[in-house]
Write a protein that holds these residues in place. Structure first.
Motif, short mmCIF file in Angstrom:
data_model
loop_
_atom_site.label_atom_id
_atom_site.label_comp_id
_atom_site.label_asym_id
_atom_site.label_seq_id
_atom_site.Cartn_x
_atom_site.Cartn_y
_atom_site.Cartn_z
N MET A 21 0.81 -1.21 0.00
CA MET A 21 0.00 0.00 0.00
C MET A 21 0.85 1.26 0.00
N THR A 22 1.92 1.26 0.77
CA THR A 22 2.62 2.51 0.99
C THR A 22 3.69 2.84 -0.03
N ASP A 23 4.42 1.86 -0.54
CA ASP A 23 5.57 2.17 -1.36
C ASP A 23 5.25 3.02 -2.60
N PRO A 24 4.28 2.64 -3.45
CA PRO A 24 3.98 3.46 -4.62
C PRO A 24 3.50 4.86 -4.23
N LEU A 25 2.69 4.95 -3.16
CA LEU A 25 2.19 6.24 -2.73
C LEU A 25 3.30 7.12 -2.18
N LEU A 26 4.21 6.51 -1.42
CA LEU A 26 5.34 7.28 -0.89
C LEU A 26 6.17 7.89 -2.01
N GLU A 27 6.42 7.09 -3.04
CA GLU A 27 7.20 7.58 -4.16
C GLU A 27 6.46 8.69 -4.90
N LEU A 28 5.16 8.51 -5.07
CA LEU A 28 4.37 9.52 -5.76
C LEU A 28 4.37 10.84 -5.01
N VAL A 29 4.09 10.76 -3.71
CA VAL A 29 4.02 11.97 -2.89
C VAL A 29 5.38 12.65 -2.80
N ALA A 30 6.44 11.84 -2.71
CA ALA A 30 7.79 12.40 -2.60
C ALA A 30 8.20 13.16 -3.86
N ASN A 31 7.80 12.64 -5.03
CA ASN A 31 8.24 13.22 -6.30
C ASN A 31 7.29 14.25 -6.87
N PRO A 89 5.10 17.24 -5.44
CA PRO A 89 4.66 18.05 -4.29
C PRO A 89 3.17 18.38 -4.32
N GLU A 90 2.58 18.50 -5.54
CA GLU A 90 1.17 18.87 -5.61
C GLU A 90 0.26 17.81 -4.99
N THR A 91 0.75 16.57 -4.88
CA THR A 91 -0.07 15.52 -4.29
C THR A 91 -0.18 15.68 -2.78
N GLN A 92 0.60 16.59 -2.19
CA GLN A 92 0.49 16.83 -0.76
C GLN A 92 -0.92 17.30 -0.40
N PHE A 93 -1.53 18.09 -1.31
CA PHE A 93 -2.89 18.56 -1.05
C PHE A 93 -3.89 17.42 -1.24
N ASP A 94 -3.60 16.48 -2.15
CA ASP A 94 -4.46 15.31 -2.30
C ASP A 94 -4.47 14.51 -1.00
N MET A 139 3.96 7.97 5.57
CA MET A 139 3.56 8.97 4.59
C MET A 139 2.85 10.15 5.27
N LEU A 140 2.01 9.86 6.25
CA LEU A 140 1.31 10.92 6.97
C LEU A 140 2.29 11.80 7.74
N ILE A 141 3.28 11.17 8.36
CA ILE A 141 4.27 11.96 9.12
C ILE A 141 5.06 12.87 8.18
N ASP A 142 5.43 12.36 7.01
CA ASP A 142 6.14 13.19 6.04
C ASP A 142 5.27 14.37 5.60
N ASN A 143 3.98 14.11 5.36
CA ASN A 143 3.05 15.17 4.97
C ASN A 143 2.93 16.22 6.07
N ILE A 144 2.81 15.74 7.31
CA ILE A 144 2.70 16.66 8.44
C ILE A 144 3.96 17.51 8.58
N GLU A 145 5.14 16.88 8.41
CA GLU A 145 6.39 17.62 8.54
C GLU A 145 6.50 18.71 7.47
N PHE A 173 -8.57 24.43 8.01
CA PHE A 173 -7.76 25.60 8.37
C PHE A 173 -6.33 25.45 7.84
N ILE A 174 -5.77 24.25 8.03
CA ILE A 174 -4.41 23.98 7.53
C ILE A 174 -4.37 24.14 6.02
N GLU A 175 -5.34 23.55 5.33
CA GLU A 175 -5.37 23.61 3.86
C GLU A 175 -5.50 25.05 3.37
N LYS A 176 -6.39 25.81 3.98
CA LYS A 176 -6.60 27.20 3.59
C LYS A 176 -5.34 28.03 3.82
N THR A 177 -4.69 27.81 4.97
CA THR A 177 -3.47 28.55 5.29
C THR A 177 -2.34 28.22 4.32
N LEU A 178 -2.19 26.94 3.98
CA LEU A 178 -1.14 26.53 3.06
C LEU A 178 -1.39 27.09 1.65
#
Length: 248
Positions: free
Chosen positions: A79-89, A91-96, A173-179, A224-229
């Motif tokens: 579950m995580t490996d393809p998503l981690l690579e996608l999100v890492a490469n 940046p726009e997927t951070q909002f997804d 993946m969530l921790i990376d997004n939060i950071e 609130f986080i999304e609007k601020t970002l």
């Protein structure tokens, strides 16, 4: 006609599978020694070994010669490996991912308020306190990990094993997004107090056993986080355009 009695080893197999699913034993973690497990389930060691063999055949555990028995790390990989690579490469997927967190964490808050027990509320308060302590140290990675632990504690309080398993598999993946979000928020906006108050609101709603209020508090927090970002991104884009005009 009398129902066929389930084999003792199958009963132990089912119990261990449930413990893996509900997060008592997480992917990559070492299982207790056979003697300890046999005492825990009040069974003979041969029955326990048969159950462990069942789990190994299903790919749920791995045995290392002289090193013990571990929950398979592969439980999370698919579950995580393809998503981690996608999100890492990308940046726009951070909002997804942030949008997905609305559903995931909102559901966790809702069911935590619906089913949570006193010990769950205490664990949430402890996680909230640990998170606030890390925020004071200004270490973004440690703060992100504390936040991840807080949301995982909320998922545990939901007493929904599927929800908890999804949250666990996506934890890295969530921790990376939060950071990443914290990095932007810390450099561009003074919102620490407001974010802390919002998280406290989530815990209060859960402790009051108000599912709708808990889900709304979670959604308001992420909105609130999304609007601020988004505002930060727009501001940065305008600054970059202005600098380009100056350079020309």
């Amino acid at each position: 006609m009398q129902a066929t009695r389930q084999k003792l080893s199958d009963v132990i197999t089912d119990k261990l599978e449930a413990m893996i699913l509900d997060g008592s034993f997480v992917a990559g973690s070492r299982l207790p020694p056979e003697r300890e497990l046999a005492l825990k389930f009040d069974v003979s060691r041969p029955s326990l070994r048969e159950a462990m063999g069942n789990l190994q055949a299903k790919g749920l555990i791995e045995r290392k010669q002289g090193g013990g028995t571990f929950v398979s790390k592969r439980l999370n990989a698919a579950m995580t490996d393809p998503l981690l690579e996608l999100v890492a490469n990308k940046p726009e997927t951070q909002f997804d991912l942030l949008e997905f967190r609305h559903a995931l964490e909102g559901m966790a808050a809702y069911y935590a308020a619906l089913r949570g027990q006193p010990e769950d509320y205490r664990a949430l308060l402890d996680a909230l306190e640990a998170m606030q302590s890390q925020a004071e140290k200004r270490d973004l990675r440690a703060q992100a990990e504390a936040l991840g632990a807080f949301y995982l504690t909320m998922a545990k309080a939901s007493h929904n094993m599927v929800l908890l398993h999804v949250m666990r598999t996506m934890q890295a993946m969530l921790i990376d997004n939060i950071e990443r979000n914290l990095d932007l928020l810390s450099r561009h906006a003074s919102v620490d107090t407001e974010l802390g108050d919002q998280r406290a609101d989530i815990v209060r709603a859960i402790a009051k056993r108000d599912p709708e209020a808990a889900r709304q508090a979670s959604n308001d927090h992420l909105a609130f986080i999304e609007k601020t970002l988004l505002k930060i991104n727009q501001r940065d884009t305008r600054v970059q355009r202005a600098l380009r005009r100056i350079e020309v």
